[in-house]
Design a protein around this motif. Structure first.
Motif, short mmCIF file in Angstrom:
data_model
loop_
_atom_site.label_atom_id
_atom_site.label_comp_id
_atom_site.label_asym_id
_atom_site.label_seq_id
_atom_site.Cartn_x
_atom_site.Cartn_y
_atom_site.Cartn_z
N GLY A 124 -19.75 -18.96 45.38
CA GLY A 124 -18.84 -19.30 46.46
C GLY A 124 -18.20 -18.04 47.02
O GLY A 124 -18.47 -16.94 46.56
N PRO A 125 -17.33 -18.20 48.05
CA PRO A 125 -16.76 -17.03 48.72
C PRO A 125 -16.03 -16.07 47.78
O PRO A 125 -16.18 -14.86 47.91
CB PRO A 125 -15.77 -17.64 49.72
CG PRO A 125 -16.14 -19.06 49.86
CD PRO A 125 -16.88 -19.47 48.64
N GLN A 126 -15.27 -16.60 46.84
CA GLN A 126 -14.54 -15.71 45.94
C GLN A 126 -15.50 -14.90 45.07
O GLN A 126 -15.28 -13.70 44.84
CB GLN A 126 -13.59 -16.50 45.02
CG GLN A 126 -12.44 -17.21 45.73
CD GLN A 126 -12.75 -18.66 46.05
OE1 GLN A 126 -13.87 -18.98 46.43
NE2 GLN A 126 -11.78 -19.53 45.91
N HIS A 127 -16.56 -15.55 44.58
CA HIS A 127 -17.53 -14.82 43.75
C HIS A 127 -18.24 -13.75 44.56
O HIS A 127 -18.54 -12.68 44.03
CB HIS A 127 -18.61 -15.76 43.18
CG HIS A 127 -18.07 -16.98 42.49
ND1 HIS A 127 -17.87 -18.16 43.15
CD2 HIS A 127 -17.69 -17.18 41.21
CE1 HIS A 127 -17.40 -19.06 42.30
NE2 HIS A 127 -17.27 -18.49 41.12
N GLN A 184 -17.03 -12.09 46.96
CA GLN A 184 -16.07 -11.01 47.14
C GLN A 184 -16.02 -10.12 45.90
O GLN A 184 -15.97 -8.91 45.98
CB GLN A 184 -14.67 -11.63 47.36
CG GLN A 184 -13.66 -10.68 47.94
CD GLN A 184 -14.00 -10.32 49.37
OE1 GLN A 184 -14.19 -11.20 50.21
NE2 GLN A 184 -14.11 -9.05 49.65
N MET A 185 -16.04 -10.77 44.74
CA MET A 185 -15.87 -10.04 43.47
C MET A 185 -17.21 -9.54 42.93
O MET A 185 -17.29 -8.44 42.39
CB MET A 185 -15.29 -10.99 42.42
CG MET A 185 -13.97 -11.62 42.82
SD MET A 185 -13.61 -13.08 41.80
CE MET A 185 -13.38 -12.32 40.21
N ARG A 242 -24.59 -28.75 45.22
CA ARG A 242 -23.59 -28.69 46.28
C ARG A 242 -23.92 -27.49 47.16
O ARG A 242 -24.61 -26.57 46.75
CB ARG A 242 -22.19 -28.51 45.68
CG ARG A 242 -21.81 -29.59 44.69
CD ARG A 242 -20.53 -29.24 43.95
NE ARG A 242 -20.71 -28.11 43.05
CZ ARG A 242 -19.85 -27.76 42.11
NH1 ARG A 242 -18.72 -28.42 41.95
NH2 ARG A 242 -20.08 -26.70 41.34
N SER A 245 -22.15 -25.08 47.90
CA SER A 245 -21.45 -23.85 47.50
C SER A 245 -21.30 -23.84 45.98
O SER A 245 -21.51 -24.85 45.32
CB SER A 245 -20.07 -23.84 48.16
OG SER A 245 -19.37 -22.65 47.87
N ILE A 246 -20.93 -22.69 45.47
CA ILE A 246 -20.62 -22.46 44.06
C ILE A 246 -21.84 -22.53 43.14
O ILE A 246 -22.01 -21.68 42.28
CB ILE A 246 -19.50 -23.40 43.51
CG1 ILE A 246 -18.24 -23.30 44.38
CG2 ILE A 246 -19.14 -23.04 42.07
CD1 ILE A 246 -17.12 -24.23 43.96
N PRO A 262 -9.45 -13.59 48.91
CA PRO A 262 -9.38 -14.58 47.82
C PRO A 262 -10.29 -14.20 46.66
O PRO A 262 -11.48 -13.95 46.86
CB PRO A 262 -9.87 -15.88 48.48
CG PRO A 262 -9.81 -15.64 49.95
CD PRO A 262 -9.98 -14.17 50.16
N GLN A 263 -9.74 -14.15 45.47
CA GLN A 263 -10.51 -13.83 44.28
C GLN A 263 -10.02 -14.69 43.12
O GLN A 263 -8.94 -15.26 43.18
CB GLN A 263 -10.39 -12.34 43.94
CG GLN A 263 -10.85 -11.46 45.12
CD GLN A 263 -11.11 -10.01 44.76
OE1 GLN A 263 -11.46 -9.70 43.64
NE2 GLN A 263 -10.92 -9.14 45.73
N LEU A 264 -10.84 -14.76 42.07
CA LEU A 264 -10.54 -15.67 40.96
C LEU A 264 -9.84 -14.91 39.84
O LEU A 264 -10.45 -14.07 39.15
CB LEU A 264 -11.84 -16.29 40.43
CG LEU A 264 -12.65 -17.04 41.50
CD1 LEU A 264 -14.01 -17.46 40.96
CD2 LEU A 264 -11.87 -18.25 42.01
N SER A 316 -14.86 -23.33 50.62
CA SER A 316 -15.93 -23.91 49.80
C SER A 316 -15.93 -23.44 48.35
O SER A 316 -16.66 -23.98 47.52
CB SER A 316 -17.30 -23.65 50.44
OG SER A 316 -17.60 -22.26 50.39
N GLY A 317 -15.11 -22.45 48.03
CA GLY A 317 -15.01 -22.03 46.63
C GLY A 317 -13.82 -22.66 45.92
O GLY A 317 -13.48 -22.28 44.81
#
Ligand SMILES: Cc1cc2nc3c(=O)[nH]c(=O)nc-3n(C[C@H](O)[C@H](O)[C@H](O)COP(=O)(O)OP(=O)(O)OC[C@H]3O[C@@H](n4cnc5c(N)ncnc54)[C@H](O)[C@@H]3O)c2cc1C
Ligand code: SF4
Ligand code: FES
Ligand code: FES
Lengths: 337, 195
Positions: free
Chosen positions: A105-108, A110-111, A236, A238-239, B62-64, B142-143
């Protein structure tokens, strides 16, 4: 709550320091990039480390460059979002940009980093679970056990290579620079063709060991008529990890006749699978002509016959096999679009 | 030999406060926020990267926080849900951050567990692109999983915040036969109240 076990954290700023720190840990050291794979695996305790070496401070591992020959040189610490959004990657290696854009997903994105994706551990529904869960079921071959829950009587782990970038990088004929601490036998550096990275053992599906740092990813220039696409089956949008991933490459001449074709599939077994017999059927066909439609129909059947999903990751494996031709078709459509 | 986590001293910015902390190496940023600093607005859901409940903004993205070592947030600018309204006020706004206000008025939550992460993902999107379309909103969120709402009101809340910030007329939500947003800043009439 899923706590991390204790470890020592190192934060070097050079490649040399990083590889020495992992070497000094005698097999108990791990590189940490974005952490989106390593941290859950450490929490689940099927990867153990006394020393975690964070790569974030090593500037030499970042960046996307277009080479003099028109290829790409990519630092492994480059984030997934930077790869997916790079105009150079989209132009030179479209399948890679598409594949990376579907990761997690978007956060992953990014990281997570491209190097971490290349080096991603394999996945299996019986291993990507907490220590408690696995101890209740009975440990498996991959960690602490003697049986495989996927293949009865199996002697080798068949957890699935699940990195979306892998089939794309395989079709792009990428090469990988690795470096480990020098010894009396050598300087620790080697370069592998992407295809040489993987082996058919889900417990550790790489031919390099965990103390070898991926320092650069090279993608040779692609010809003018290069087309690349990626299609991914997931629950899905995403993710989710791939339940099946297909990268397709077509290099066409000025008339639209296919000169070179390549199709590589992921999320089957421990290594990506090149469906050579299938892609060979495309060579000589002409885009938009009846010859292409005929070739496509044959390719779909050939790919179906070559791919054998296992009950290692979620999603009924027979259903996943039925999806092979559909996703081969979609990957080719994405390449041509 | 069992490796022992040596405490690491670090300095970072959390909601524009300079924070000095000392944490064991194996602590995540989420653990630092919740158990050392008492910032429990950031939720601990799956604790393994699956759900987005622990989303914080790091240098605006945004990050986890359940997958980031606290020590690796050294020198970073972290924004949590607690910092959303103060940042809005500091920028000259009044009341809640428009995203928070819209989530509240649209009833974009049930249990609320996903909400901090959702609102931070939405805030990061609007900071980068003040007028995203519905597809872009859905992609940006979506995350972040929501087990309760079905997402419809969440997307509508973001669209309401956008419409109000641009002065456009907010679209009438699908569940209403009138337009509850029209020339009013709080819910009223048959769709609203304290239900
Ligand atoms: C919920 C969820 C969904 C996901 N979905 C997907 C998906 O759909 N597709 C997908 O491909 N991945 C997925 N991932 C996995 C992960 O986010 C990505 O693969 C990501 O690219 C991993 O990169 P990273 O930098 O976070 O790796 P890390 O976790 O930091 O590292 C992963 C592994 O690579 C090693 N490593 C990292 N960098 C190097 C290097 N330079 N040299 C040598 N070894 C190195 C580490 O030691 C570790 O073993 C998902 C993860 C989660 C939590
Ligand atoms: S394939 Fe078998 S050995 Fe490998 S992780 Fe799954 S259950 Fe364990
Ligand atoms: S708690 Fe971090 S993603 Fe679920
Ligand atoms: S409101 Fe319950 S998870 Fe979203």
């Amino acid at each position: 709550m899923l706590r991390l076990p204790q470890f020592t954290l190192e934060r070097p700023t050079t490649i040399e320091e990083a590889i020495q720190l992992v070497a000094d840990a005698n097999g108990r050291g791990r590189f940490l990039a974005g952490g989106t794979d390593l941290i859950p695996n450490l929490k689940h305790e099927f990867i153990e480390a006394d020393v975690v070496v964070a790569l974030g401070g090593i500037e030499a591992l970042r960046g996307i460059e277009v080479t003099a020959e028109g290829g790409l040189s990519i630092g492994p610490l480059t984030s997934l979002v930077d790869i997916a959004e790079s105009a150079d990657v989209q132009r030179i290696a479209p399948a890679l940009a598409q594949a990376v854009g579907t990761i997690a997903g978007p956060q992953h994105r990014q990281m997570g980093t491209i190097g971490g994706n290349v080096m991603l551990d394999t996945r299996c529904q019986w291993i990507n679970q907490s220590h408690f869960w696995r101890s209740s079921l009975g440990f498996c071959l991959k960690k602490d056990g003697s049986a495989c829950h996927v293949v009865e009587g199996g002697k080798r782990c068949v957890a699935a290579a699940s990195n979306d970038s892998a089939p794309a990088l395989a079709t792009l004929a990428a090469t990988l620079d690795f470096q480990k601490a020098p010894t009396e036998y050598g300087n620790g550096k080697r370069t592998l063709a992407f295809d040489e990275l993987f082996k058919a053992d889900g417990a550790w599906n790489k031919k390099v060991s965990a103390d070898e740092l991926l320092t650069r990813i090279h993608i040779p220039a692609t010809p003018v008529g290069h087309k690349g696409g990626y299609a991914k089956l997931r629950m899905r949008g995403s993710i989710d990890f791939p339940l099946l991933g297909v990268a397709a490459r077509l290099d066409v001449d000025g008339e639209g006749v296919i000169e070179h074709a390549d199709i590589v599939v992921i999320a089957l077994q421990a290594r990506p699978l090149r469906v050579r017999k299938a892609s060979a059927l495309l060579v000589g066909a002409k885009l938009g002509a009846a010859s292409y439609d005929d070739a496509l129909a044959a390719v779909m059947v050939a790919a179906y016959e070559q791919c054998h999903p296992l009950p290692n990751i979620p999603g009924d494996h027979e259903w996943r096999q039925e999806m092979v031709p559909i996703y081969v078709k979609r990957a080719l459509a994405a390449a041509i679009a | 030999m069992l490796a022992m986590s040596t405490p690491i001293s670090l300095e970072l910015s959390i909601n524009d406060d300079r924070v000095r902390a000392s944490v064991p190496a194996h602590w995540t940023l989420l653990e630092l926020l919740r158990y050392e600093l008492g910032l429990t607005g950031t939720k601990q859901g799956c604790d393994k990267g699956d759900c987005g409940a622990c989303t914080v903004l790091i240098d605006g993205k945004p990050q986890l926080s359940c997958l980031i070592l606290a020590a690796n947030a050294e020198g970073k600018k972290v924004q949590t849900i607690e910092g959303l309204q103060p940042a809005h006020r500091k920028a000259g706004g009044v009341g809640l951050d428009p995203v928070q206000d819209a989530f509240d008025r649209c009833g974009a939550l049930q249990c609320g567990f996903c909400q901090s992460g959702m609102m931070l993902s939405a805030r990061a999107l609007l900071n980068e692109n003040p007028t995203p379309d519905r597809t872009e909103i859905r992609q940006a969120l979506s995350g972040n999983l929501c087990r309760c709402t079905g997402y419809t009101q969440i997307v509508q809340a973001v669209e309401l915040a956008i419409a109000e910030s641009t002065g456009a007329e907010p679209e009438s939500p699908s569940w209403s036969d009138g337009n509850p947003w029209k020339s009013t800043t709080s819910l009223s009439g048959k769709n609203g109240g304290d239900a």
